[in-house]
Design an enzyme around this catalytic site. Structure first.
Site, mmCIF file in Angstrom:
data_model
loop_
_atom_site.group_PDB
_atom_site.id
_atom_site.type_symbol
_atom_site.label_atom_id
_atom_site.label_comp_id
_atom_site.label_asym_id
_atom_site.label_seq_id
_atom_site.Cartn_x
_atom_site.Cartn_y
_atom_site.Cartn_z
ATOM 1 N N GLY A 30 0.814 -1.213 0.000
ATOM 2 C CA GLY A 30 0.000 0.000 0.000
ATOM 3 C C GLY A 30 0.842 1.254 0.000
ATOM 4 O O GLY A 30 0.462 2.282 0.557
ATOM 5 N N GLY A 31 2.013 1.205 -0.653
ATOM 6 C CA GLY A 31 2.795 2.419 -0.880
ATOM 7 C C GLY A 31 2.239 3.110 -2.127
ATOM 8 O O GLY A 31 1.189 2.715 -2.657
ATOM 9 N N SER A 32 2.949 4.117 -2.620
ATOM 10 C CA SER A 32 2.383 4.840 -3.770
ATOM 11 C C SER A 32 2.240 3.927 -4.987
ATOM 12 O O SER A 32 1.312 4.106 -5.783
ATOM 13 C CB SER A 32 3.151 6.108 -4.095
ATOM 14 O OG SER A 32 4.491 5.973 -3.815
ATOM 15 N N ALA A 33 3.089 2.895 -5.130
ATOM 16 C CA ALA A 33 2.957 1.998 -6.281
ATOM 17 C C ALA A 33 1.675 1.176 -6.194
ATOM 18 O O ALA A 33 0.886 1.123 -7.151
ATOM 19 C CB ALA A 33 4.162 1.068 -6.361
ATOM 20 N N LYS A 66 6.534 22.018 -9.139
ATOM 21 C CA LYS A 66 7.904 21.860 -9.627
ATOM 22 C C LYS A 66 7.855 22.036 -11.142
ATOM 23 O O LYS A 66 7.128 21.306 -11.817
ATOM 24 C CB LYS A 66 8.360 20.452 -9.233
ATOM 25 C CG LYS A 66 9.534 19.903 -9.984
ATOM 26 C CD LYS A 66 9.846 18.471 -9.533
ATOM 27 C CE LYS A 66 10.917 17.858 -10.419
ATOM 28 N NZ LYS A 66 11.189 16.460 -10.081
ATOM 29 N N GLU A 116 16.280 12.828 -11.387
ATOM 30 C CA GLU A 116 15.180 13.005 -12.343
ATOM 31 C C GLU A 116 13.851 12.472 -11.814
ATOM 32 O O GLU A 116 12.840 12.534 -12.530
ATOM 33 C CB GLU A 116 15.468 12.382 -13.717
ATOM 34 C CG GLU A 116 16.613 13.032 -14.475
ATOM 35 C CD GLU A 116 16.270 14.368 -15.121
ATOM 36 O OE1 GLU A 116 15.091 14.749 -15.098
ATOM 37 O OE2 GLU A 116 17.195 15.029 -15.613
HETATM 38 C C1 LIG Z 1 16.464 7.465 -1.862
HETATM 39 C C2 LIG Z 1 15.236 7.389 -2.727
HETATM 40 C C3 LIG Z 1 14.665 8.554 -3.228
HETATM 41 C C4 LIG Z 1 13.552 8.487 -4.074
HETATM 42 N N1 LIG Z 1 13.038 9.632 -4.601
HETATM 43 C C5 LIG Z 1 12.030 9.553 -5.486
HETATM 44 C C6 LIG Z 1 11.483 10.723 -6.094
HETATM 45 O O1 LIG Z 1 11.874 11.854 -5.811
HETATM 46 N N2 LIG Z 1 10.479 10.565 -6.977
HETATM 47 C C7 LIG Z 1 9.970 9.330 -7.287
HETATM 48 O O2 LIG Z 1 9.084 9.247 -8.142
HETATM 49 N N3 LIG Z 1 10.421 8.238 -6.692
HETATM 50 C C8 LIG Z 1 11.437 8.306 -5.814
HETATM 51 N N4 LIG Z 1 11.879 7.175 -5.213
HETATM 52 C C9 LIG Z 1 11.169 5.924 -5.437
HETATM 53 C C10 LIG Z 1 9.974 5.843 -4.467
HETATM 54 O O3 LIG Z 1 10.382 5.203 -3.302
HETATM 55 C C11 LIG Z 1 8.837 5.101 -5.112
HETATM 56 O O4 LIG Z 1 8.471 5.779 -6.290
HETATM 57 C C12 LIG Z 1 7.539 5.080 -4.353
HETATM 58 O O5 LIG Z 1 7.657 5.437 -3.024
HETATM 59 C C13 LIG Z 1 6.868 3.731 -4.479
HETATM 60 O O6 LIG Z 1 7.296 2.848 -3.504
HETATM 61 P P1 LIG Z 1 6.600 1.427 -3.450
HETATM 62 O O7 LIG Z 1 5.138 1.601 -3.253
HETATM 63 O O8 LIG Z 1 7.060 0.617 -4.588
HETATM 64 O O9 LIG Z 1 7.272 0.806 -2.138
HETATM 65 P P2 LIG Z 1 6.980 1.074 -0.578
HETATM 66 O O10 LIG Z 1 6.630 2.490 -0.291
HETATM 67 O O11 LIG Z 1 8.146 0.484 0.130
HETATM 68 O O12 LIG Z 1 5.688 0.193 -0.272
HETATM 69 C C14 LIG Z 1 5.757 -1.196 -0.110
HETATM 70 C C15 LIG Z 1 4.445 -1.673 0.445
HETATM 71 O O13 LIG Z 1 4.470 -3.098 0.513
HETATM 72 C C16 LIG Z 1 4.081 -3.514 1.802
HETATM 73 N N5 LIG Z 1 4.748 -4.779 2.092
HETATM 74 C C17 LIG Z 1 6.055 -5.098 1.925
HETATM 75 N N6 LIG Z 1 6.267 -6.361 2.336
HETATM 76 C C18 LIG Z 1 5.085 -6.837 2.754
HETATM 77 C C19 LIG Z 1 4.659 -8.077 3.328
HETATM 78 N N7 LIG Z 1 5.528 -9.081 3.546
HETATM 79 N N8 LIG Z 1 3.359 -8.215 3.670
HETATM 80 C C20 LIG Z 1 2.466 -7.225 3.459
HETATM 81 N N9 LIG Z 1 2.802 -6.032 2.929
HETATM 82 C C21 LIG Z 1 4.095 -5.846 2.603
HETATM 83 C C22 LIG Z 1 4.515 -2.383 2.718
HETATM 84 O O14 LIG Z 1 3.809 -2.396 3.938
HETATM 85 C C23 LIG Z 1 4.149 -1.183 1.858
HETATM 86 O O15 LIG Z 1 2.778 -0.877 1.994
HETATM 87 C C24 LIG Z 1 12.988 7.230 -4.366
HETATM 88 C C25 LIG Z 1 13.531 6.064 -3.817
HETATM 89 C C26 LIG Z 1 14.660 6.129 -3.022
HETATM 90 C C27 LIG Z 1 15.238 4.866 -2.474
#
Ligand SMILES: Cc1cc2nc3c(=O)[nH]c(=O)nc-3n(C[C@H](O)[C@H](O)[C@H](O)COP(=O)(O)OP(=O)(O)OC[C@H]3O[C@@H](n4cnc5c(N)ncnc54)[C@H](O)[C@@H]3O)c2cc1C
Length: 509
Positions: free
Chosen positions: A25-28, A90, A344
Site C-alpha cells: 500500500g505504498g504509492s505503487a 515543480k 530526475e
Molecule cells: C532514496 C530514494 C529517493 C527516491 N526519490 C524519489 C522521487 O523523488 N520521486 C519518485 O518518483 N520516486 C522516488 N523514489 C522511489 C519511491 O520510493 C517510489 O516511487 C515510491 O515510493 C513507491 O514505492 P513502493 O510503493 O514501490 O514501495 P513502498 O513504499 O516500500 O511500499 C511497499 C508496500 O508493501 C508492503 N509490504 C512489503 N512487504 C510486505 C509483506 N511481507 N506483507 C504485506 N505487505 C508488505 C509495505 O507495507 C508497503 O505498503 C525514491 C527512492 C529512493 C530509495
C-alpha cells in the site's frame, strides 16, 4: 502514452481476470489499484499492506506525467488533492552540475525547437548562454511557479509537476481508492504458495489465506512475489550507475522562498537533492558506498547543510530491474519491479506507465491476457526501464564539475547503453534534434531528443561542427529569449500561487 501492440489471436488466453490482489500500500500499490479500478470498474481490487513493515517514506518529486494521470486519466478532484496531499509545484530541475554555474531542465522544449528567423535549432546558439529558452525555464530562473493570468491569478497549466511528502500522498491516495471501491486489509505476508511459475495463494500472518486471478507485487524493494517467490532474474544497472545509498535529512522552512524546482547539486561522491515542501525542506545525498562510508557521506551532507535538524537516515537501494515484470499471474510495479535512482525523480512516472499499460493490456484482451500480451508488456516496460538507466547515465558520464575519484570513475566507466549512437551523432553533428532523432532506439522514448540535449548542452558537452552564428542571428536569438523572459518576470511565486488557490474565490477549471 505509447500504445501496446495488438494481441496475437493464435496465442492461448488465460481465464478471465475478475479479481486482483495488490500486495503493498505504498504509492505503487495505490496508484496501480486506483488505475485498475478506474479503468476496469467491474474488477474486484484488494490492497493488502503491512503497517508492521510500513512504506519506504521517500519519493517526493514527480514528473509532469503525474498530475496529468491523476487529474485527466483518473479524474481525481483537484480541490481534494491539493487540500489533502498539499503538493507544491515543480517546473523542473535546477542542476548544479557540469561547468556552468547552473542550468535548468524542464518538462517543455528548450532544444527540440527552432526560433523563428533562425537557420538552426536553439542548441547551436546556447553554447555560452542557455537561459530563457522556454517559459518554464525562465520561470524557474526567477523563482516563479506560473505566469500571471487575468485578475492576477496563476495560470496553472502546461507541463508542471509536484513535490509531495510521501506520507501525505499515500494517505490521500488510500482515501480516494477506498471511495472508488478498492478493499483494504492490514496484514503481513508470511508465505507465498507457487507452482508452475504462478502464484497459487498468499498466506498471511493473521492466518488468512488469500487468492486472486491476478497478483500485483507492490511490496517495494522486498519484491515478495516476483523476486522471492517466482525468482525472476534481476538485471543490475551497476555498469552505468554506481550510487547505491542515500542519506536524508531536512529542516522546517523559515524565511526561505519555496523554489519551483528540485535542486540537484554535485557532491564529492554523488549528488544531493533539495525538495521543496511548503513547510519543510528535504535534502538527500545519493552516493556510492564504493567511494565513501556512510559516516563520511553523512558528515558531508551536514557540513554543506548546517540547518538540517532531523536525524539523518540512510536508505539503501540497488539499481536495476527484473528481467520480466509480468510473470504468469504476477505483475510487479514500483520498487518491486525495479529502481534506477532518485535523479530526475522517475519512479512515480514509471509506476504510472506500468499501471496504464497493464490496464490497457486487460482492455485489449477483454480481461484474458495471453502470452503474447504479457511479452509485449514486458518488452515495453523493459525498454522504459533501460531508457531511464541510459538517460541518467548521461548525467554521470559528462559531469565535469568535480575531480574526485567518484566523478573520475563515472566519466571513465559509465556505459551509455542503447544511447551510445545518439551521443556519437551528437559529437559529430551537434544539437540538431531532427538528425539525432534518427538515433533514438525503440519506443517509448520517454525523454525524446529533448531530454538528452538538455543534459548535453546544459553540461556544455563538446561537438565538432560548431555553428558560428552571425551577429544578426544572435540578436534574433536574444530577442526571442527576452520575449520569454518578459512574461516570466511578471509570474507568481509558489507562495503566491498557493495563496491564490486557497482563496474562496478560486475555481479549478
Ligand atoms: C532514496 C530514494 C529517493 C527516491 N526519490 C524519489 C522521487 O523523488 N520521486 C519518485 O518518483 N520516486 C522516488 N523514489 C522511489 C519511491 O520510493 C517510489 O516511487 C515510491 O515510493 C513507491 O514505492 P513502493 O510503493 O514501490 O514501495 P513502498 O513504499 O516500500 O511500499 C511497499 C508496500 O508493501 C508492503 N509490504 C512489503 N512487504 C510486505 C509483506 N511481507 N506483507 C504485506 N505487505 C508488505 C509495505 O507495507 C508497503 O505498503 C525514491 C527512492 C529512493 C530509495
Amino acid at each position: 502514452m505509447v500504445s501496446l501492440p495488438d494481441p496475437d489471436p493464435s496465442s492461448s488466453a488465460s481465464p478471465e481476470i475478475r479479481s486482483v490482489l495488490v500486495l503493498g500500500g505504498g504509492s505503487a500499490g495505490l496508484l496501480a489499484a486506483l488505475t485498475l479500478k478506474r479503468m476496469h470498474p467491474s474488477l474486484a481490487v484488494t490492497v493488502v499492506h503491512s503497517s508492521e513493515i510500513g512504506t519506504i517514506g521517500v519519493g517526493e518529486g514527480t514528473t509532469a506525467v503525474f498530475p496529468a494521470h491523476l487529474f485527466e486519466t483518473l479524474g481525481i478532484s483537484k480541490e481534494e488533492f491539493y487540500t489533502e496531499a498539499q503538493p507544491t509545484w515543480k517546473q523542473g530541475i535546477r542542476f548544479l552540475w557540469g561547468p556552468r554555474d547552473e542550468f535548468f531542465y524542464d518538462f517543455e522544449f528548450q532544444y527540440d525547437q527552432q526560433f523563428q528567423g533562425l537557420p538552426k535549432p536553439t542548441g547551436y546558439y546556447a553554447r555560452m548562454e542557455c537561459t530563457d529558452l522556454s517559459q518554464a525555464c525562465a520561470l524557474m530562473q526567477r523563482n516563479k511557479a506560473f505566469t500571471t493570468g487575468p485578475l492576477g491569478k496563476p495560470v496553472i497549466k502546461g507541463q508542471y509537476a509536484f513535490h509531495i511528502e510521501n506520507h501525505r500522498l499515500v494517505t490521500c491516495l488510500e482515501t480516494i481508492a477506498r471511495r472508488n471501491g478498492v478493499e483494504f486489509a492490514d496484514d503481513t505476508l508470511d508465505r507465498t504458495m507457487a507452482a508452475d511459475g504462478q502464484v497459487t495463494a498468499l498466506h498471511f500472518k493473521s492466518g488468512e489465506i488469500r487468492t486472486a486471478d491476478l497478483y500485483i507485487d507492490a511490496s517495494g524493494f522486498r519484491a515478495e512475489l516476483i523476486g522471492k517467490a517466482l525468482e525472476e532474474p534481476f538485471n543490475s544497472f551497476s555498469g552505468s550507475l554506481f550510487c547505491d545509498r542515500a542519506v536524508i535529512g531536512g529542516w522546517e522552512r523559515t524565511d526561505e522562498p519555496i523554489a519551483p524546482y528540485t535542486t540537484a547539486e554535485t557532491m564529492d561522491h554523488g549528488w544531493c537533492w533539495q525538495i521543496e515542501h511548503e513547510t519543510f525542506i528535504n535534502r538527500g545525498y545519493v552516493y556510492s558506498s564504493q567511494f565513501v562510508s556512510d559516516a563520511d557521506a553523512e558528515a558531508e551532507l551536514l557540513a554543506k547543510n548546517p540547518k538540517i535538524s532531523t536525524t539523518p537516515r540512510i536508505v539503501k537501494f540497488r539499481s536495476g530491474r527484473y528481467e520480466r515484470n509480468w510473470v504468469g499471474n504476477v505483475v510487479a510495479v514500483g520498487n518491486a519491479s525495479g529502481f534506477v535512482e532518485p535523479l530526475e525523480a522517475t519512479a512515480l512516472a514509471q509506476i504510472i506507465y506500468e499501471s496504464r499499460w497493464l490496464a490497457e493490456s486487460l482492455r485489449r484482451t477483454a480481461g484474458k491476457p495471453d502470452d503474447a500480451m504479457r511479452a509485449s508488456y514486458n518488452r515495453i516496460v523493459g525498454i522504459a526501464w533501460d531508457e531511464i538507466r541510459d538517460f541518467l547515465a548521461f548525467h554521470y558520464k559528462f559531469n565535469t564539475r568535480l575531480e574526485t575519484p567518484f566523478w573520475k570513475h563515472c566519466r571513465e566507466n559509465t556505459s551509455l547503453g542503447n544511447y551510445e549512437d545518439l551521443y556519437r551523432l551528437y559529437r559529430e553533428l551537434g544539437p540538431n534534434p531532427a538528425l539525432l532523432a534518427q538515433a533514438l532506439p525503440a519506443r517509448p522514448n520517454i525523454y525524446g531528443v529533448e531530454g538528452f540535449l538538455a543534459m548535453l548542452v546544459g553540461m556544455q558537452v563538446h561537438y565538432d561542427r560548431l555553428h558560428l552564428a552571425s551577429g544578426g542571428e544572435m540578436d534574433t536569438f536574444n530577442r526571442h529569449r527576452q520575449g520569454i523572459a518578459a512574461k516570466a518576470k511578471n509570474g507568481l511565486s509558489v507562495r503566491e500561487a498557493l495563496d491564490a488557490i486557497r482563496r474562496p474565490s478560486w475555481q479549478w477549471t
